[in-house]
Motif scaffolding. Structure first.
Motif, PDB file in Angstrom:
ATOM      1  N   GLY A  98     -48.472 -12.348 -25.283  1.00 54.98           N
ATOM      2  CA  GLY A  98     -48.432 -12.952 -26.617  1.00 54.98           C
ATOM      3  C   GLY A  98     -47.296 -13.940 -26.792  1.00 54.98           C
ATOM      4  N   ALA A  99     -46.561 -14.207 -25.708  1.00 48.80           N
ATOM      5  CA  ALA A  99     -45.470 -15.198 -25.692  1.00 48.80           C
ATOM      6  C   ALA A  99     -44.317 -14.845 -26.623  1.00 48.80           C
ATOM      7  CB  ALA A  99     -46.013 -16.598 -26.018  1.00 48.80           C
ATOM      8  N   ALA A 100     -44.159 -13.540 -26.919  1.00 50.93           N
ATOM      9  CA  ALA A 100     -43.060 -13.107 -27.798  1.00 50.93           C
ATOM     10  C   ALA A 100     -42.061 -12.230 -27.049  1.00 50.93           C
ATOM     11  CB  ALA A 100     -43.629 -12.349 -28.994  1.00 50.93           C
ATOM     12  N   LEU A 101     -41.991 -12.377 -25.728  1.00 49.27           N
ATOM     13  CA  LEU A 101     -41.235 -11.441 -24.905  1.00 49.27           C
ATOM     14  C   LEU A 101     -39.742 -11.401 -25.184  1.00 49.27           C
ATOM     15  CD1 LEU A 101     -40.458 -13.062 -21.561  1.00 49.27           C
ATOM     16  CD2 LEU A 101     -42.318 -14.024 -22.862  1.00 49.27           C
ATOM     17  N   THR A 102     -39.151 -12.533 -25.548  1.00 48.13           N
ATOM     18  CA  THR A 102     -37.695 -12.548 -25.739  1.00 48.13           C
ATOM     19  C   THR A 102     -37.283 -11.691 -26.928  1.00 48.13           C
ATOM     20  OG1 THR A 102     -37.463 -14.727 -24.734  1.00 48.13           O
ATOM     21  CG2 THR A 102     -35.690 -14.002 -26.181  1.00 48.13           C
ATOM     22  N   MET A 103     -37.896 -11.893 -28.079  1.00 48.83           N
ATOM     23  CA  MET A 103     -37.543 -11.078 -29.236  1.00 48.83           C
ATOM     24  C   MET A 103     -38.016  -9.646 -29.060  1.00 48.83           C
ATOM     25  SD  MET A 103     -35.834 -10.973 -31.941  1.00 48.83           S
ATOM     26  CE  MET A 103     -35.470 -12.720 -32.128  1.00 48.83           C
ATOM     27  N   GLU A 104     -39.123  -9.455 -28.355  1.00 50.24           N
ATOM     28  CA  GLU A 104     -39.572  -8.095 -28.059  1.00 50.24           C
ATOM     29  C   GLU A 104     -38.507  -7.351 -27.263  1.00 50.24           C
ATOM     30  OE1 GLU A 104     -44.448  -8.572 -27.893  1.00 50.24           O
ATOM     31  OE2 GLU A 104     -43.277  -8.850 -26.062  1.00 50.24           O
ATOM     32  N   LYS A 105     -37.962  -7.991 -26.255  1.00 50.52           N
ATOM     33  CA  LYS A 105     -36.963  -7.305 -25.432  1.00 50.52           C
ATOM     34  C   LYS A 105     -35.681  -7.055 -26.215  1.00 50.52           C
ATOM     35  CE  LYS A 105     -36.973  -7.990 -20.993  1.00 50.52           C
ATOM     36  NZ  LYS A 105     -36.764  -8.474 -19.590  1.00 50.52           N
ATOM     37  N   ILE A 106     -35.276  -7.996 -27.036  1.00 52.94           N
ATOM     38  CA  ILE A 106     -34.071  -7.822 -27.859  1.00 52.94           C
ATOM     39  C   ILE A 106     -34.214  -6.603 -28.762  1.00 52.94           C
ATOM     40  CG2 ILE A 106     -32.754  -8.818 -29.777  1.00 52.94           C
ATOM     41  CD1 ILE A 106     -33.293 -11.579 -28.501  1.00 52.94           C
ATOM     42  N   ILE A 107     -35.352  -6.480 -29.422  1.00 49.86           N
ATOM     43  CA  ILE A 107     -35.559  -5.391 -30.375  1.00 49.86           C
ATOM     44  C   ILE A 107     -35.866  -4.076 -29.668  1.00 49.86           C
ATOM     45  CG2 ILE A 107     -37.137  -4.561 -32.182  1.00 49.86           C
ATOM     46  CD1 ILE A 107     -37.203  -7.464 -33.212  1.00 49.86           C
ATOM     47  N   ASP A 108     -36.758  -4.104 -28.682  1.00 49.97           N
ATOM     48  CA  ASP A 108     -37.131  -2.869 -27.987  1.00 49.97           C
ATOM     49  C   ASP A 108     -35.935  -2.248 -27.261  1.00 49.97           C
ATOM     50  OD1 ASP A 108     -39.663  -3.474 -28.878  1.00 49.97           O
ATOM     51  OD2 ASP A 108     -40.391  -4.201 -26.937  1.00 49.97           O
ATOM     52  N   ILE A 168     -48.314 -23.890 -24.201  1.00 52.73           N
ATOM     53  CA  ILE A 168     -47.946 -22.935 -25.241  1.00 52.73           C
ATOM     54  C   ILE A 168     -46.468 -23.119 -25.563  1.00 52.73           C
ATOM     55  CG2 ILE A 168     -47.502 -20.475 -25.662  1.00 52.73           C
ATOM     56  CD1 ILE A 168     -50.400 -21.104 -25.964  1.00 52.73           C
ATOM     57  N   VAL A 169     -46.116 -23.087 -26.830  1.00 51.76           N
ATOM     58  CA  VAL A 169     -44.722 -23.160 -27.264  1.00 51.76           C
ATOM     59  C   VAL A 169     -44.385 -21.847 -27.980  1.00 51.76           C
ATOM     60  CG1 VAL A 169     -43.026 -24.382 -28.673  1.00 51.76           C
ATOM     61  CG2 VAL A 169     -44.841 -25.665 -27.503  1.00 51.76           C
ATOM     62  N   THR A 170     -43.321 -21.181 -27.564  1.00 54.01           N
ATOM     63  CA  THR A 170     -42.949 -19.895 -28.143  1.00 54.01           C
ATOM     64  C   THR A 170     -42.341 -20.071 -29.531  1.00 54.01           C
ATOM     65  OG1 THR A 170     -40.665 -19.836 -27.338  1.00 54.01           O
ATOM     66  CG2 THR A 170     -42.382 -19.138 -25.801  1.00 54.01           C
ATOM     67  N   ASP A 171     -42.127 -18.943 -30.213  1.00 60.02           N
ATOM     68  CA  ASP A 171     -41.465 -18.974 -31.524  1.00 60.02           C
ATOM     69  C   ASP A 171     -40.065 -19.560 -31.423  1.00 60.02           C
ATOM     70  OD1 ASP A 171     -43.710 -17.782 -32.519  1.00 60.02           O
ATOM     71  OD2 ASP A 171     -42.800 -15.823 -32.919  1.00 60.02           O
ATOM     72  N   ASN A 172     -39.491 -19.528 -30.215  1.00 57.93           N
ATOM     73  CA  ASN A 172     -38.146 -20.064 -29.990  1.00 57.93           C
ATOM     74  C   ASN A 172     -38.157 -21.524 -29.563  1.00 57.93           C
ATOM     75  OD1 ASN A 172     -37.054 -17.366 -30.360  1.00 57.93           O
ATOM     76  ND2 ASN A 172     -37.797 -16.921 -28.297  1.00 57.93           N
ATOM     77  N   GLU A 202     -35.753 -15.574 -20.762  1.00 61.73           N
ATOM     78  CA  GLU A 202     -36.037 -14.149 -20.573  1.00 61.73           C
ATOM     79  C   GLU A 202     -37.334 -14.012 -19.801  1.00 61.73           C
ATOM     80  OE1 GLU A 202     -35.349 -10.995 -19.927  1.00 61.73           O
ATOM     81  OE2 GLU A 202     -33.990 -11.145 -21.670  1.00 61.73           O
ATOM     82  N   ASN A 203     -37.520 -12.853 -19.174  1.00 60.44           N
ATOM     83  CA  ASN A 203     -38.781 -12.617 -18.452  1.00 60.44           C
ATOM     84  C   ASN A 203     -39.444 -11.342 -18.937  1.00 60.44           C
ATOM     85  OD1 ASN A 203     -38.476 -10.303 -16.252  1.00 60.44           O
ATOM     86  ND2 ASN A 203     -36.523 -11.427 -16.280  1.00 60.44           N
TER      87      ASN A 203
END
Length: 226
Positions: A98-108, A168-172, A202-203
């Motif tokens: 879903g191309a949201a991996l950076t914020m997902e990793k920060i929060i998770d 694709i362009v991420t939220d960032n 991030e990966n």
């Protein structure tokens, strides 16, 4: 498949308690969880705050009646609920379709308990068996990073938009490379190695981070714990 997603989303509600701050993941499975959580908040008049990992999760949370806060507004995140694209026997994950991996990793990573929701098709013998590893990169560096990833016996392609022209362009505001590995033997080491490449933000390897994985099967929900 959708029924399996609904089953695990409902099971995840059992981890939610009044007064919690909940990390809200991105994707179709966690979308079910967010809707169910909103219904629970309204019916039980719970004081729950959600921290979304993407605009998708944020808009859905607001629509579902969940008060939304940002990372810098809270002292701690009690639980995070998110999906995954692959889960290996040691509960290492690949995430980021879903191309949201950076914020997902920060929060998770910062959650007291990280709960992963998947259907049984996401279980693999090793990471990279079915899915590429999404890598968020600085746009101007994507080509040189793709070349550097070849050192790891992997091939990386720029993810292109489906309903838009171009990548694709991420939220960032960044691009996504999808790196296909033959096999990832040491997920934690590979996660670190990829993030050491200049220009990588991030990966999508989430090693040693999941606490509970709820798996939807035809027989019901299977619970896997670290």
């Amino acid at each position: 498949m959708d029924e399996m997603k609904k089953l695990v989303a409902k099971e995840a509600l059992k981890f939610v308690e009044d007064g919690m701050v909940v990390g809200l993941g991105t994707g179709s499975t966690t979308a079910h969880f967010i809707r169910l959580l909103g219904k629970l908040v309204m019916e039980e008049e719970l004081e729950i705050y959600g921290i979304p990992t993407s605009y998708q999760a944020k808009f859905l949370a607001i629509e579902s009646g969940i008060p939304v806060v940002s990372l810098d507004e809270v002292d701690a995140i009690d639980i995070a609920v998110d999906g995954a694209d692959e889960v290996d026997p040691n509960l290492n994950l690949i995430k980021g379709r879903g191309a949201a991996l950076t914020m997902e990793k920060i929060i998770d990573y910062r959650a007291g308990t990280f709960i992963v929701l998947v259907d049984e098709s996401k279980l693999v013998d090793y990471l990279g068996q079915k899915m590429p590893v999404p890598i968020e990169v600085i746009p101007s560096a994507w080509r040189v990073i793709a070349e550097e990833i070849e050192v790891f016996n992997a091939t990386a392609e720029l993810r292109m938009g489906i309903k838009k022209d171009g990548p694709i362009v991420t939220d960032n505001g960044n691009f996504i490379l999808d790196a296909k590995f033959e096999r990832i033997e040491d997920p934690l080491d590979m996660e670190i190695e990829l993030n050491n490449i200049p220009g990588v933000v991030e990966n999508g390897i989430f090693a040693d981070i999941a606490d509970v994985v709820l798996v939807g099967t035809k027989e019901g929900v299977k619970k896997m714990e670290r």
